[in-house]
Write a protein that holds these residues in place. Structure first.
Motif, PDB file in Angstrom:
ATOM      1  N   UNK A 131       0.824  -1.205   0.022  1.00  0.00           N
ATOM      2  CA  UNK A 131      -0.134   0.118   0.003  1.00  0.00           C
ATOM      3  C   UNK A 131       0.792   1.151   0.009  1.00  0.00           C
ATOM      4  N   UNK A 132       0.845   2.121  -1.149  1.00  0.00           N
ATOM      5  CA  UNK A 132       1.661   3.382  -1.155  1.00  0.00           C
ATOM      6  C   UNK A 132       0.674   4.346  -1.127  1.00  0.00           C
ATOM      7  N   UNK A 133      -0.433   4.268  -0.593  1.00  0.00           N
ATOM      8  CA  UNK A 133      -1.386   5.494  -0.660  1.00  0.00           C
ATOM      9  C   UNK A 133      -0.835   6.567  -0.017  1.00  0.00           C
ATOM     10  N   UNK A 139      -3.532  15.501  -5.958  1.00  0.00           N
ATOM     11  CA  UNK A 139      -4.643  14.459  -5.997  1.00  0.00           C
ATOM     12  C   UNK A 139      -4.626  13.580  -4.683  1.00  0.00           C
ATOM     13  N   UNK A 140      -3.509  13.721  -3.962  1.00  0.00           N
ATOM     14  CA  UNK A 140      -3.305  12.701  -3.080  1.00  0.00           C
ATOM     15  C   UNK A 140      -4.196  12.041  -2.327  1.00  0.00           C
ATOM     16  N   UNK A 141      -5.301  13.059  -1.623  1.00  0.00           N
ATOM     17  CA  UNK A 141      -6.285  12.600  -0.675  1.00  0.00           C
ATOM     18  C   UNK A 141      -7.519  11.974  -1.546  1.00  0.00           C
ATOM     19  N   UNK A 144     -15.542  -3.527 -11.054  1.00  0.00           N
ATOM     20  CA  UNK A 144     -16.381  -2.199 -11.254  1.00  0.00           C
ATOM     21  C   UNK A 144     -15.840  -1.068 -10.986  1.00  0.00           C
ATOM     22  N   UNK A 145     -14.778  -0.900 -10.720  1.00  0.00           N
ATOM     23  CA  UNK A 145     -14.109   0.217 -10.717  1.00  0.00           C
ATOM     24  C   UNK A 145     -12.775   0.505 -11.728  1.00  0.00           C
ATOM     25  N   UNK A 146     -12.516   1.634 -12.045  1.00  0.00           N
ATOM     26  CA  UNK A 146     -11.363   2.235 -12.953  1.00  0.00           C
ATOM     27  C   UNK A 146     -10.078   2.040 -12.249  1.00  0.00           C
ATOM     28  N   UNK A 150      -9.046   5.970  -7.794  1.00  0.00           N
ATOM     29  CA  UNK A 150      -9.921   6.584  -6.583  1.00  0.00           C
ATOM     30  C   UNK A 150      -9.925   5.932  -5.399  1.00  0.00           C
ATOM     31  N   UNK A 151     -10.015   6.711  -4.073  1.00  0.00           N
ATOM     32  CA  UNK A 151      -9.879   6.261  -2.905  1.00  0.00           C
ATOM     33  C   UNK A 151     -11.127   5.376  -2.665  1.00  0.00           C
ATOM     34  N   UNK A 152     -12.323   5.411  -3.501  1.00  0.00           N
ATOM     35  CA  UNK A 152     -13.541   4.849  -3.265  1.00  0.00           C
ATOM     36  C   UNK A 152     -13.398   3.373  -3.770  1.00  0.00           C
ATOM     37  N   UNK A 153     -12.354   3.189  -4.731  1.00  0.00           N
ATOM     38  CA  UNK A 153     -12.095   1.792  -5.159  1.00  0.00           C
ATOM     39  C   UNK A 153     -10.951   1.109  -4.621  1.00  0.00           C
ATOM     40  N   UNK A 154     -10.314   1.729  -3.361  1.00  0.00           N
ATOM     41  CA  UNK A 154      -9.197   0.867  -3.020  1.00  0.00           C
ATOM     42  C   UNK A 154      -9.534  -0.163  -2.041  1.00  0.00           C
ATOM     43  N   UNK A 155     -10.569  -0.324  -1.262  1.00  0.00           N
ATOM     44  CA  UNK A 155     -10.803  -1.434  -0.634  1.00  0.00           C
ATOM     45  C   UNK A 155     -11.177  -2.656  -1.556  1.00  0.00           C
ATOM     46  N   UNK A 156     -11.952  -2.227  -2.529  1.00  0.00           N
ATOM     47  CA  UNK A 156     -12.468  -3.472  -3.360  1.00  0.00           C
ATOM     48  C   UNK A 156     -11.220  -3.809  -4.063  1.00  0.00           C
TER      49      UNK A 156
END
Length: 356
Positions: free
Chosen positions: A49-51, A139-141, A180-182, A201-207
């Motif tokens: 994880x390099x978020x 765009x980090x956050x 389902x995520x780009x 996008x952060x919305x995709x990271x868990x999936x």
């Protein structure tokens, strides 16, 4: 309620660093599996994880020329879907950061070290002059980055139905859909090991994390990443990349263009190359026992270098060190503080010009 990335990582054994600075507070320090994860990165596939790394977007019509003039690599040769590593340096060619840039249709995405993001945003902004068609956006956050590391990375992505990019040049990238995520998938792990860099996008990271680990990627924490970084020879800010060193000394020849013309620090770099003025070089070092970074390296009681990083491996202590060029290189036996060591090659580092 959907499970968060931190919840998933905790379930996989993640330990997070207490009292960490904000940018590292959510980064897994360890999954309690260092030997397994390191071996997976060498011969299988690991995921890191390099978020917390910085992601800077450079936009508008002068974006390519701007980065071309502000860093060491040749951006004007690049087209959308391509990318490169580059070094940001001061006017006297002292290193600021090693970054990776991905060329998109209308913007450029630049991946930078976590402890250099704020500094680089301010530093780059200083060089945007009146009339320049350039904008910088942090765009980090809003985004996340994972590194897939290991020889089985391509097979894992194909197992998930994604395109095979293994034959594409380093830093080539493509948008793909996963769960389902780009996701933007780029060739290169950030080390001299096979792999890919995934940005989403952060919305995709868990999936995305869940799908990759369920497919067989072994979670690799920040402690194991540091181990691999040193073992591979990737220089890091505040260690090997400081205002004490230039990118030729740091072994980053493969990120330098000697033909593109003027850029910040270019005169110093050209002079060092022309007159063979590289006085010290970055090498790996294998030690008989532990020594503290910053330890003086001597040979026959003469100072010839400095230890900059150290990690312990199954074969003993391994580090990175700057060694005076005239003293020699691989095979040199040295004294490091109260212990001894041997200078060795490391795969990320080069000691001469590399054709781009």
């Amino acid at each position: 309620m959907a499970e968060s990335l931190r919840d998933i990582q905790t379930r996989l054994g993640a330990v997070f660093e207490e009292n960490a600075v904000e940018e590292k507070a959510s980064v897994p320090l360890s999954f309690g599996n260092e030997p397994t994860a390191i071996q997976a990165a060498r011969t299988g596939v690991a995921i890191c994880d390099h978020t917390h790394w910085g992601r800077i977007q450079v936009a508008r019509s002068d974006r390519l020329n701007f980065l071309h003039n502000q860093s060491t690599n040749d951006f004007n040769r690049l087209k959308p879907g391509e990318g490169c590593d580059t070094v940001f340096v001061t006017s006297t060619a002292r290193t600021i950061d090693l970054a990776t840039a991905y060329i998109l249709e209308d913007t450029i995405l630049v991946l930078v070290s976590p402890n250099r993001r704020a500094h680089l945003l301010k530093w780059l902004d200083r060089y945007i002059f009146f009339g320049d068609q350039v904008t910088l956006t942090d765009l980090t956050e809003q985004t996340s980055t994972f590194s897939l590391i290991g020889s089985e990375s391509s097979a894992l992505l194909q197992q998930l139905g994604l395109d095979d990019l293994s034959s594409q040049p380093y830093a080539s990238h493509r948008l793909m859909t996963l769960g389902g995520h780009v996701v933007r998938i780029a060739v290169g792990s950030g080390l001299a090991l096979e792999g890919y860099t995934l940005t989403m996008a952060t919305s995709a990271m868990a999936t995305v994390w869940r799908l990759l680990t369920e497919a067989g990627a072994v979670p690799l924490g920040d402690r194991a990443w540091e181990h691999l970084r040193i073992e591979q020879g990737r220089p890091a800010p505040d260690r090997e990349l400081t205002e004490d060193y230039n990118p030729l000394e740091a072994g980053l020849w493969q990120m330098l263009s000697f033909d593109k013309g003027c850029y910040i620090g270019q005169e110093t770099i050209a002079r060092l190359d022309t007159y063979k003025g590289v006085k010290q070089q970055l090498w790996g070092i294998r030690l008989k026992s532990i020594a503290a970074p910053g330890s003086i390296i001597t040979r026959e009681e003469e100072k010839i270098g400095t230890l900059t990083s150290l990690t312990e491996t199954e074969q003993g202590a391994v580090g990175l060190a700057y060694i005076r060029t005239k003293a020699g290189g691989a095979g040199l036996h040295v004294q490091v503080g109260d212990t001894e060591g041997d200078i060795v090659e490391v795969p990320f580092v080069k000691h001469e010009r590399v054709s781009l």
